[in-house]
Write a protein that holds these residues in place. Structure first.
Motif, mmCIF file in Angstrom:
data_model
loop_
_atom_site.group_PDB
_atom_site.id
_atom_site.type_symbol
_atom_site.label_atom_id
_atom_site.label_comp_id
_atom_site.label_asym_id
_atom_site.label_seq_id
_atom_site.Cartn_x
_atom_site.Cartn_y
_atom_site.Cartn_z
ATOM 1 N N VAL A 74 32.797 35.374 40.593
ATOM 2 C CA VAL A 74 33.941 35.629 40.762
ATOM 3 C C VAL A 74 33.723 35.348 42.307
ATOM 4 O O VAL A 74 33.221 36.106 43.300
ATOM 5 N N LEU A 75 34.754 34.717 42.993
ATOM 6 C CA LEU A 75 34.738 34.485 44.443
ATOM 7 C C LEU A 75 35.880 35.170 45.319
ATOM 8 O O LEU A 75 37.366 34.970 44.919
ATOM 9 N N ALA A 76 35.445 36.416 46.239
ATOM 10 C CA ALA A 76 36.935 37.317 46.702
ATOM 11 C C ALA A 76 37.118 36.728 48.082
ATOM 12 O O ALA A 76 36.455 36.799 48.679
ATOM 13 N N GLY A 77 38.831 36.561 48.335
ATOM 14 C CA GLY A 77 38.538 36.441 49.999
ATOM 15 C C GLY A 77 38.335 37.889 51.058
ATOM 16 O O GLY A 77 37.729 38.897 49.635
ATOM 17 N N PRO A 78 38.789 37.866 52.042
ATOM 18 C CA PRO A 78 38.272 39.435 52.383
ATOM 19 C C PRO A 78 39.612 40.721 52.147
ATOM 20 O O PRO A 78 39.105 41.387 52.602
ATOM 21 N N GLY A 79 40.268 40.244 51.545
ATOM 22 C CA GLY A 79 41.496 41.101 50.837
ATOM 23 C C GLY A 79 41.127 41.577 49.366
ATOM 24 O O GLY A 79 41.745 42.326 48.902
ATOM 25 N N GLY A 80 40.728 41.033 49.034
ATOM 26 C CA GLY A 80 39.855 41.531 48.163
ATOM 27 C C GLY A 80 40.683 40.808 46.895
ATOM 28 O O GLY A 80 40.719 40.599 45.493
ATOM 29 N N GLU A 81 41.489 39.466 47.353
ATOM 30 C CA GLU A 81 41.742 38.315 46.372
ATOM 31 C C GLU A 81 41.104 37.429 45.704
ATOM 32 O O GLU A 81 40.145 37.036 46.804
ATOM 33 N N VAL A 82 41.552 37.249 44.243
ATOM 34 C CA VAL A 82 40.494 36.398 43.681
ATOM 35 C C VAL A 82 40.406 35.485 44.111
ATOM 36 O O VAL A 82 41.889 34.594 43.875
ATOM 37 N N LEU A 83 39.710 34.616 44.612
ATOM 38 C CA LEU A 83 39.658 32.696 44.563
ATOM 39 C C LEU A 83 39.312 31.897 43.502
ATOM 40 O O LEU A 83 39.973 31.005 43.324
ATOM 41 N N ALA A 84 38.469 32.133 43.090
ATOM 42 C CA ALA A 84 37.787 30.982 42.274
ATOM 43 C C ALA A 84 37.244 32.212 41.086
ATOM 44 O O ALA A 84 36.840 32.828 41.422
ATOM 45 N N THR A 85 36.982 31.427 39.597
ATOM 46 C CA THR A 85 35.886 32.430 38.666
ATOM 47 C C THR A 85 35.135 31.125 37.915
ATOM 48 O O THR A 85 35.487 30.628 38.061
ATOM 49 N N GLY A 86 34.287 31.803 37.129
ATOM 50 C CA GLY A 86 33.613 30.921 36.619
ATOM 51 C C GLY A 86 32.554 31.704 35.726
ATOM 52 O O GLY A 86 32.457 32.593 36.601
ATOM 53 N N SER A 87 32.543 31.093 34.567
ATOM 54 C CA SER A 87 31.651 32.006 33.548
ATOM 55 C C SER A 87 30.926 30.499 32.709
ATOM 56 O O SER A 87 30.878 29.361 32.392
ATOM 57 N N TYR A 88 30.165 31.540 31.646
ATOM 58 C CA TYR A 88 29.161 31.327 30.779
ATOM 59 C C TYR A 88 28.769 31.722 29.962
ATOM 60 O O TYR A 88 28.201 33.403 30.495
ATOM 61 N N GLY A 89 29.110 31.487 28.450
ATOM 62 C CA GLY A 89 29.011 32.714 27.038
ATOM 63 C C GLY A 89 27.138 32.365 26.690
ATOM 64 O O GLY A 89 26.347 30.942 26.983
ATOM 65 N N TRP A 90 26.771 33.185 26.559
ATOM 66 C CA TRP A 90 25.309 33.811 25.775
ATOM 67 C C TRP A 90 25.210 34.554 25.607
ATOM 68 O O TRP A 90 26.438 35.459 25.127
ATOM 69 N N GLU A 91 24.337 34.713 24.809
ATOM 70 C CA GLU A 91 23.864 35.097 23.771
ATOM 71 C C GLU A 91 22.693 36.626 23.340
ATOM 72 O O GLU A 91 21.380 35.823 23.689
ATOM 73 N N ASN A 92 22.254 37.590 23.162
ATOM 74 C CA ASN A 92 21.477 38.160 23.217
ATOM 75 C C ASN A 92 20.462 38.099 21.551
ATOM 76 O O ASN A 92 21.166 37.644 20.771
#
Length: 261
Positions: A18-36
């Protein structure tokens, strides 16, 4: 984008960024799935190769999302926070190489160590804590034990890869070994007790030499990033905890019992 914070969470089923701005607002997200995966002997693990691959993939997806949302690509970030599932056991040799499979919070194979340490410390030591895993391996005569130069967690390993420093936040440290709130370091009496127990088993381990240095947020973490693809910046823990928390909150499906004492 220097007034931003990047949070990376290594959850049970997804690696989130998660990339957050100076006020805590979410600017962008990304993810990757994995399993144990389950190894013989009841060891639940993830490979460090996939941890690296997943971090790179999650960050690449975040960059694309940032471009789509803002028209800009992050090239410098003001702060970064790394969070990982529970604590577990990740032993490293003098050259930084992994000595044994990473043991996750799901492993329930340290019952004897947990009971002995809890009795000796007069303090509850859960099976998932790193010191319980280490002492269990000492009791079991684990072949990697004499070669352990550093013991860390998944989040600690990622921090080490990014910065070269063996340091973790106080919250993470408190699930590796009991922490004294007054000194903000590992509890000295319990350290002495553990080292006596280990020595009685023929192991001369020293907590100060092997465990990562606990640090309050923002202290001593101003180090140049390395190895994060297409990213250079400064690690500043005092501005990154909110971003790491936001990354954790991305996936309701990644809930697991709290890692704190």
């Amino acid at each position: 984008m220097e007034n931003t914070a990047l949070g990376i969470e290594f959850g049970s089923t997804r690696i989130k960024a998660v990339l957050a701005g100076p006020g805590g607002e979410v600017l962008a997200t990304g993810s990757y799935g994995w399993e144990n995966r389950l190894l013989p002997g009841g060891v639940w693990t993830y490979s460090l190769e996939e941890a690296t691959k997943g971090m790179q993939a999650a960050y690449a997806a975040l960059k694309e999302d940032c471009r789509a949302r803002t028209g800009r690509t992050p090239t410098r970030i003001g702060a970064i926070g790394v969070s990982g599932m529970m604590h577990g056991y990740l032993p490293l040799g003098a050259d930084g190489a992994q000595l044994a499979p990473f043991r996750t919070w799901r492993c329930t194979i340290t019952g004897r160590a947990s009971a002995e340490l809890s009795r000796e410390f007069d303090f509850a030591v859960p099976q998932r804590w790193s010191v319980a895993h280490l002492y269990q391996r000492i009791l079991d005569g684990g072949e990697e034990v004499p070669r352990i130069a550093r013991l860390t967690t998944l989040a600690g390993w990622v921090h080490r890869q990014l910065t070269g420093a063996d340091a973790i936040g106080l919250g993470e440290a408190s699930g590796m070994f009991p922490v004294d709130p007054a000194t903000q370091s590992y509890d000295a009496k319990m350290v002495a007790a553990f080292e006596r127990l280990a020595a009685a088993r023929g192991c001369a381990v020293k907590v100060a030499d092997v465990f990562p240095r606990p640090l309050p947020a923002g202290r001593g973490c101003h180090l140049a990033l390395r190895r994060l693809p297409a990213q250079r910046g400064v690690v500043r823990a005092d501005r990154a905890r909110g971003a790491a928390r936001a990354a954790r909150d991305l996936a309701v499906g990644d809930r697991h019992p709290a890692a704190h004492h």
